[in-house]
Design a protein around this motif. Sequence first.
Motif, PDB file in Angstrom:
ATOM      1  N   LYS A  37      -1.348  -9.283  -4.243  1.00 29.50           N
ATOM      2  CA  LYS A  37      -2.429  -9.599  -3.305  1.00 29.50           C
ATOM      3  C   LYS A  37      -3.681  -9.782  -4.151  1.00 29.50           C
ATOM      4  CE  LYS A  37      -0.312  -7.001   0.366  1.00 29.50           C
ATOM      5  NZ  LYS A  37      -0.283  -5.770   1.134  1.00 29.50           N
ATOM      6  N   GLY A  38      -4.018 -11.020  -4.436  1.00 22.06           N
ATOM      7  CA  GLY A  38      -5.155 -11.309  -5.295  1.00 22.06           C
ATOM      8  C   GLY A  38      -4.694 -11.898  -6.613  1.00 22.06           C
ATOM      9  N   PRO A  39      -5.536 -11.833  -7.644  1.00 20.54           N
ATOM     10  CA  PRO A  39      -5.184 -12.415  -8.944  1.00 20.54           C
ATOM     11  C   PRO A  39      -4.017 -11.679  -9.598  1.00 20.54           C
ATOM     12  CG  PRO A  39      -7.278 -11.246  -9.074  1.00 20.54           C
ATOM     13  CD  PRO A  39      -6.863 -11.237  -7.638  1.00 20.54           C
ATOM     14  N   SER A  40      -3.335 -12.347 -10.503  1.00 16.90           N
ATOM     15  CA  SER A  40      -2.190 -11.750 -11.199  1.00 16.90           C
ATOM     16  C   SER A  40      -2.629 -10.513 -11.966  1.00 16.90           C
ATOM     17  CB  SER A  40      -1.573 -12.752 -12.168  1.00 16.90           C
ATOM     18  OG  SER A  40      -1.031 -13.830 -11.469  1.00 16.90           O
ATOM     19  N   PRO A  41      -1.963  -9.374 -11.720  1.00 13.75           N
ATOM     20  CA  PRO A  41      -2.347  -8.133 -12.395  1.00 13.75           C
ATOM     21  C   PRO A  41      -1.756  -8.037 -13.800  1.00 13.75           C
ATOM     22  CG  PRO A  41      -0.519  -7.726 -10.931  1.00 13.75           C
ATOM     23  CD  PRO A  41      -0.901  -9.176 -10.749  1.00 13.75           C
ATOM     24  N   THR A  42      -2.358  -7.206 -14.610  1.00 15.64           N
ATOM     25  CA  THR A  42      -1.791  -6.883 -15.920  1.00 15.64           C
ATOM     26  C   THR A  42      -0.661  -5.874 -15.701  1.00 15.64           C
ATOM     27  OG1 THR A  42      -3.235  -4.995 -16.287  1.00 15.64           O
ATOM     28  CG2 THR A  42      -4.054  -7.159 -17.018  1.00 15.64           C
ATOM     29  N   ALA A  43       0.120  -5.632 -16.734  1.00 13.08           N
ATOM     30  CA  ALA A  43       1.197  -4.648 -16.642  1.00 13.08           C
ATOM     31  C   ALA A  43       0.630  -3.272 -16.297  1.00 13.08           C
ATOM     32  CB  ALA A  43       1.983  -4.603 -17.942  1.00 13.08           C
ATOM     33  N   ALA A  44      -0.472  -2.909 -16.900  1.00 13.67           N
ATOM     34  CA  ALA A  44      -1.092  -1.607 -16.628  1.00 13.67           C
ATOM     35  C   ALA A  44      -1.550  -1.515 -15.171  1.00 13.67           C
ATOM     36  CB  ALA A  44      -2.268  -1.377 -17.571  1.00 13.67           C
ATOM     37  N   GLU A  45      -2.076  -2.589 -14.632  1.00 11.95           N
ATOM     38  CA  GLU A  45      -2.510  -2.592 -13.237  1.00 11.95           C
ATOM     39  C   GLU A  45      -1.321  -2.458 -12.289  1.00 11.95           C
ATOM     40  OE1 GLU A  45      -6.582  -5.258 -13.614  1.00 11.95           O
ATOM     41  OE2 GLU A  45      -4.657  -6.290 -13.379  1.00 11.95           O
ATOM     42  N   VAL A  46      -0.194  -3.085 -12.629  1.00 14.82           N
ATOM     43  CA  VAL A  46       1.011  -2.950 -11.810  1.00 14.82           C
ATOM     44  C   VAL A  46       1.450  -1.490 -11.779  1.00 14.82           C
ATOM     45  CG1 VAL A  46       3.474  -3.511 -11.659  1.00 14.82           C
ATOM     46  CG2 VAL A  46       1.811  -5.326 -12.088  1.00 14.82           C
ATOM     47  N   VAL A  47       1.477  -0.846 -12.932  1.00 13.44           N
ATOM     48  CA  VAL A  47       1.877   0.564 -12.991  1.00 13.44           C
ATOM     49  C   VAL A  47       0.899   1.423 -12.204  1.00 13.44           C
ATOM     50  CG1 VAL A  47       2.207   2.550 -14.513  1.00 13.44           C
ATOM     51  CG2 VAL A  47       3.137   0.318 -15.144  1.00 13.44           C
ATOM     52  N   ASP A  48      -0.398   1.182 -12.353  1.00 13.37           N
ATOM     53  CA  ASP A  48      -1.393   1.949 -11.609  1.00 13.37           C
ATOM     54  C   ASP A  48      -1.197   1.794 -10.105  1.00 13.37           C
ATOM     55  OD1 ASP A  48      -2.569   2.888 -13.931  1.00 13.37           O
ATOM     56  OD2 ASP A  48      -4.210   1.406 -13.898  1.00 13.37           O
ATOM     57  N   GLN A  49      -0.960   0.561  -9.651  1.00  9.85           N
ATOM     58  CA  GLN A  49      -0.736   0.316  -8.224  1.00  9.85           C
ATOM     59  C   GLN A  49       0.544   0.992  -7.753  1.00  9.85           C
ATOM     60  OE1 GLN A  49      -0.897  -3.902  -7.366  1.00  9.85           O
ATOM     61  NE2 GLN A  49      -2.810  -4.123  -8.494  1.00  9.85           N
ATOM     62  N   ALA A  50       1.578   0.942  -8.550  1.00  5.09           N
ATOM     63  CA  ALA A  50       2.847   1.584  -8.178  1.00  5.09           C
ATOM     64  C   ALA A  50       2.679   3.097  -8.092  1.00  5.09           C
ATOM     65  CB  ALA A  50       3.938   1.215  -9.180  1.00  5.09           C
ATOM     66  N   LEU A  51       1.914   3.673  -8.998  1.00  8.85           N
ATOM     67  CA  LEU A  51       1.687   5.114  -8.970  1.00  8.85           C
ATOM     68  C   LEU A  51       0.864   5.543  -7.758  1.00  8.85           C
ATOM     69  CD1 LEU A  51       1.041   5.829 -12.752  1.00  8.85           C
ATOM     70  CD2 LEU A  51       3.021   6.556 -11.390  1.00  8.85           C
ATOM     71  N   GLU A  52       0.089   4.625  -7.199  1.00 12.42           N
ATOM     72  CA  GLU A  52      -0.715   4.923  -6.009  1.00 12.42           C
ATOM     73  C   GLU A  52       0.119   4.909  -4.732  1.00 12.42           C
ATOM     74  OE1 GLU A  52      -3.891   2.093  -5.968  1.00 12.42           O
ATOM     75  OE2 GLU A  52      -4.854   2.958  -7.726  1.00 12.42           O
ATOM     76  N   TYR A  53       1.367   4.417  -4.797  1.00 13.75           N
ATOM     77  CA  TYR A  53       2.210   4.330  -3.606  1.00 13.75           C
ATOM     78  C   TYR A  53       2.434   5.707  -3.005  1.00 13.75           C
ATOM     79  CZ  TYR A  53       6.170   3.865  -0.538  1.00 13.75           C
ATOM     80  OH  TYR A  53       6.983   3.924   0.557  1.00 13.75           O
ATOM     81  N   ARG A  54       2.248   5.799  -1.715  1.00 17.92           N
ATOM     82  CA  ARG A  54       2.523   7.027  -0.977  1.00 17.92           C
ATOM     83  C   ARG A  54       3.315   6.647   0.272  1.00 17.92           C
ATOM     84  NH1 ARG A  54       1.318   8.684  -5.135  1.00 17.92           N
ATOM     85  NH2 ARG A  54      -0.446   9.932  -5.735  1.00 17.92           N
ATOM     86  N   PRO A  55       4.495   7.234   0.456  1.00 12.89           N
ATOM     87  CA  PRO A  55       5.250   6.941   1.678  1.00 12.89           C
ATOM     88  C   PRO A  55       4.515   7.495   2.888  1.00 12.89           C
ATOM     89  CG  PRO A  55       6.296   8.688   0.440  1.00 12.89           C
ATOM     90  CD  PRO A  55       5.160   8.183  -0.401  1.00 12.89           C
ATOM     91  N   PHE A  56       4.765   6.907   4.043  1.00 10.10           N
ATOM     92  CA  PHE A  56       4.135   7.386   5.249  1.00 10.10           C
ATOM     93  C   PHE A  56       5.184   7.625   6.333  1.00 10.10           C
ATOM     94  CE2 PHE A  56       4.066   2.800   5.181  1.00 10.10           C
ATOM     95  CZ  PHE A  56       4.537   2.450   6.426  1.00 10.10           C
ATOM     96  N   ALA A  57       4.923   8.574   7.171  1.00 18.25           N
ATOM     97  CA  ALA A  57       5.849   8.906   8.261  1.00 18.25           C
ATOM     98  C   ALA A  57       5.609   7.957   9.430  1.00 18.25           C
ATOM     99  CB  ALA A  57       5.641  10.340   8.709  1.00 18.25           C
ATOM    100  N   LEU A  58       6.681   7.567  10.066  1.00 19.32           N
ATOM    101  CA  LEU A  58       6.542   6.700  11.232  1.00 19.32           C
ATOM    102  C   LEU A  58       6.463   7.484  12.508  1.00 19.32           C
ATOM    103  CD1 LEU A  58       9.089   3.899  10.299  1.00 19.32           C
ATOM    104  CD2 LEU A  58       6.628   3.839  10.135  1.00 19.32           C
TER     105      LEU A  58
END
Length: 58
Positions: A37-58
């Motif tokens: 979503k937005g400009p192509s991220p660097t590898a470090a940005e991909v890892v940072d975004q993945a580490l920010e993932y938090r599952p949510f309850a439905l």
Amino acid sequence: MDADRVNDAEIDRLLTALGAGLGCPSGYVSDLIFWPKGPSPTAAEVVDQALEYRPFAL
């Protein structure tokens, strides 16, 4: 991310392992890399975004 790969099966295996190691659902990391979503991220940005993932309850 530079697409230097042996084949699609190997890339799929690596993305699955990366996602599992970072605690993300299947396909989440590949979406961050190939359909950002937005400009192509660097590898470090991909890892940072993945580490920010938090599952949510439905």
